[in-house]
Write a protein that holds these residues in place. Sequence first.
Motif, PDB file in Angstrom:
ATOM      1  N   MET A   1       2.045  17.103  18.290  1.00 17.07           N
ATOM      2  CA  MET A   1       1.311  15.860  18.721  1.00 17.07           C
ATOM      3  C   MET A   1       1.033  15.145  17.723  1.00 17.07           C
ATOM      4  O   MET A   1       0.791  15.323  16.365  1.00 17.07           O
ATOM      5  CB  MET A   1      -0.291  16.481  19.049  1.00 17.07           C
ATOM      6  N   THR A   2       1.068  13.726  17.791  1.00 19.67           N
ATOM      7  CA  THR A   2       0.971  12.756  16.882  1.00 19.67           C
ATOM      8  C   THR A   2      -0.371  11.970  16.933  1.00 19.67           C
ATOM      9  O   THR A   2      -0.843  11.992  18.030  1.00 19.67           O
ATOM     10  CB  THR A   2       2.245  11.785  16.649  1.00 19.67           C
ATOM     11  N   VAL A   4      -2.669   9.128  17.775  1.00 18.05           N
ATOM     12  CA  VAL A   4      -2.513   7.960  18.884  1.00 18.05           C
ATOM     13  C   VAL A   4      -2.402   6.600  18.101  1.00 18.05           C
ATOM     14  O   VAL A   4      -3.012   6.163  17.048  1.00 18.05           O
ATOM     15  CB  VAL A   4      -3.650   8.127  19.874  1.00 18.05           C
ATOM     16  N   THR A   5      -1.429   5.544  18.710  1.00 16.98           N
ATOM     17  CA  THR A   5      -0.928   4.512  18.039  1.00 16.98           C
ATOM     18  C   THR A   5      -1.481   3.117  18.488  1.00 16.98           C
ATOM     19  O   THR A   5      -1.073   2.062  18.294  1.00 16.98           O
ATOM     20  CB  THR A   5       0.399   4.443  17.599  1.00 16.98           C
ATOM     21  N   TYR A  27       1.359   7.064   8.776  1.00 17.06           N
ATOM     22  CA  TYR A  27       2.292   7.363  10.079  1.00 17.06           C
ATOM     23  C   TYR A  27       3.754   7.328  10.071  1.00 17.06           C
ATOM     24  O   TYR A  27       4.416   8.327  10.534  1.00 17.06           O
ATOM     25  CB  TYR A  27       1.648   6.308  11.362  1.00 17.06           C
ATOM     26  N   GLN A  31       5.031  10.976  10.397  1.00 16.84           N
ATOM     27  CA  GLN A  31       5.276  11.378  11.785  1.00 16.84           C
ATOM     28  C   GLN A  31       6.152  10.418  12.709  1.00 16.84           C
ATOM     29  O   GLN A  31       6.765  11.061  13.786  1.00 16.84           O
ATOM     30  CB  GLN A  31       3.858  10.826  12.499  1.00 16.84           C
ATOM     31  N   ASP A  35       8.468  11.576  16.101  1.00 19.65           N
ATOM     32  CA  ASP A  35       8.172  10.794  17.573  1.00 19.65           C
ATOM     33  C   ASP A  35       9.271   9.813  18.001  1.00 19.65           C
ATOM     34  O   ASP A  35       9.427   9.649  19.156  1.00 19.65           O
ATOM     35  CB  ASP A  35       7.007   9.655  17.136  1.00 19.65           C
ATOM     36  N   ARG A  38      11.394  11.912  19.865  1.00 18.90           N
ATOM     37  CA  ARG A  38      10.807  12.226  21.290  1.00 18.90           C
ATOM     38  C   ARG A  38      10.783  11.126  22.181  1.00 18.90           C
ATOM     39  O   ARG A  38      11.093  11.155  23.523  1.00 18.90           O
ATOM     40  CB  ARG A  38       9.331  12.622  21.093  1.00 18.90           C
ATOM     41  N   HIS A 126       2.948   5.246  25.792  1.00 16.45           N
ATOM     42  CA  HIS A 126       3.340   6.365  24.971  1.00 16.45           C
ATOM     43  C   HIS A 126       2.239   6.543  23.863  1.00 16.45           C
ATOM     44  O   HIS A 126       1.884   5.842  23.347  1.00 16.45           O
ATOM     45  CB  HIS A 126       4.640   6.417  24.218  1.00 16.45           C
ATOM     46  N   ASN A 127       1.625   7.821  23.729  1.00 18.59           N
ATOM     47  CA  ASN A 127       0.841   8.166  22.644  1.00 18.59           C
ATOM     48  C   ASN A 127      -0.247   7.428  22.495  1.00 18.59           C
ATOM     49  O   ASN A 127      -0.832   7.017  21.642  1.00 18.59           O
ATOM     50  CB  ASN A 127       1.633   8.196  21.326  1.00 18.59           C
ATOM     51  N   THR A 128      -1.024   7.010  23.726  1.00 18.66           N
ATOM     52  CA  THR A 128      -1.887   6.087  23.682  1.00 18.66           C
ATOM     53  C   THR A 128      -3.226   6.230  24.601  1.00 18.66           C
ATOM     54  O   THR A 128      -4.230   6.384  24.201  1.00 18.66           O
ATOM     55  CB  THR A 128      -1.366   4.762  24.436  1.00 18.66           C
ATOM     56  N   GLN A 157       2.532   8.964  29.047  1.00 21.13           N
ATOM     57  CA  GLN A 157       2.159  10.315  28.390  1.00 21.13           C
ATOM     58  C   GLN A 157       0.920  10.736  28.622  1.00 21.13           C
ATOM     59  O   GLN A 157       0.133  10.098  28.160  1.00 21.13           O
ATOM     60  CB  GLN A 157       2.814  10.280  26.780  1.00 21.13           C
TER      61      GLN A 157
END
Length: 255
Positions: A1-2, A4-5, A27, A31, A35, A38, A126-128, A157
């Motif tokens: 897991m990364t 959140v951006t 980041y 990461q 990412d 992915r 994504h990632n949010t 996501q």
Amino acid sequence: MTVVTSPPVDSPGRDHQDAYAVSAEFYDLLQAERDEARVRSLYRDDVGRARVGVVDVGAGTGCVTLMSLLESRVPVHAVEPARCMRTPLMTRLASLSAELTTRVTVHPYALDEAGLHGVADVAVCHNTVACLHPAARRALWPAVAEALVPTGVLLVQLPPARLPRHETTHALPIRTVGRHEYGGRMVTSADVDRIRARFEYWVRDDGRVLRRHDETFWMWPATRTEMIAELERGGFIPLPERSDPSVLAVRRTRP
């Protein structure tokens, strides 16, 4: 897991300039490579089918934005309220050709402040979503629907489905830049109804720690069923489940 951006999408006018002030330095180095791979596996085919435009909701440093520019021929809208994340995003875009940069617009606001109406047939979140308070998360969906054309597709996501039972540590990759090593870890734990994600970073020179930094993010769990219900109320219907269950695909229904 990364990490959140994108910061939470909440009240209009909130200043997000200090969000991710610590993590922005680390980041891309620790990461982004993972990412980016992915992102390509999760969204490349959908973005490649875009015929109107792509909206990157919570663009961060630009993994989805760059992939969308390379895999499509349509305008791309990168929505990123956090100044600290927009800075590397703009640096990344500045290195691209004019053919690519003429197709991308960076919106320094939350989506409900960006004034996007029917600009895309594909939106990627994504990632949010995990870092959005449930009320802010529910408020996001109508704004996404407004940005999409009718029958436009949103790819989300999913956040963690439940609170972690135990504290968990995830080591970040170690990268070397000149004489210095960069690394860190993410520690997640439950805190009442939220997940605490604490990122701890370090910089070393010949084994000696030069700097340590940390930053904490909060995540709110939600099951796939709960997310579908929210999105249906926001004007979407679910599409068939994808090969990767971490992503939920929905289609806009409201005209």
